[in-house]
Design a protein around this motif. Structure first.
Motif: not given
Length: 145
Positions: A30-34
């Motif tokens: 999720e952090v990577e997508c953000a």
């Protein structure tokens, strides 16, 4: 780069900690997508949520280690280092107002992914022999001090 998903090979012998590890690995995605979206608000919110989950996980690990009599001083130092790095990473990227480069995104994602995998496979695995002396579903609070 390390794997992004939890597997049975990563089990530390405790359902509670294994579930935490699965959750943290998913949150790194999720952090990577953000990061890739370069949306400062979403990134900040996602990273803060991740950081809080890491803090809770570290507290759980420390409590379980104490309860089972596992030495934990060096592990606690690693926890402090990671929390400091997360705070620094967030500050750096937020200061860029969503204009961070692809290489910065990749650098931080690799840091998070590598940290999570090393944390589980190296640091937490040290507790596995001691944890295996307890039921797999042993949780903090199951033993009274």
């Amino acid at each position: 780069m390390e794997q992004k998903t939890w597997t049975k090979m990563m089990s530390v012998g405790n359902a509670f900690l294994d579930a935490d590890h699965q959750k943290l690995l998913g949150m790194i995605e999720e952090v990577e997508c953000a990061m890739r979206a370069q949306d400062t608000d979403t990134f900040s919110r996602t990273l803060k949520t991740f950081e809080e989950a890491v803090r809770i996980h570290f507290r759980n690990e420390e409590l379980i280690a104490k309860m089972i009599g596992h030495p934990f001083e060096q592990h606690m130092e690693e926890h402090q280092y990671v929390l400091s790095e997360l705070q620094q990473m967030e500050a750096e990227l937020i200061d860029m107002h969503g204009r961070w480069s692809e290489s910065a995104s990749i650098h931080y994602f690799i840091f998070l992914s590598n940290w999570a995998n090393e944390h589980i496979r190296e640091d937490d695995m040290l507790m596995k022999p001691t944890l295996q002396a307890h039921p797999y579903d042993f949780r903090p609070g199951d033993l009274q001090e």
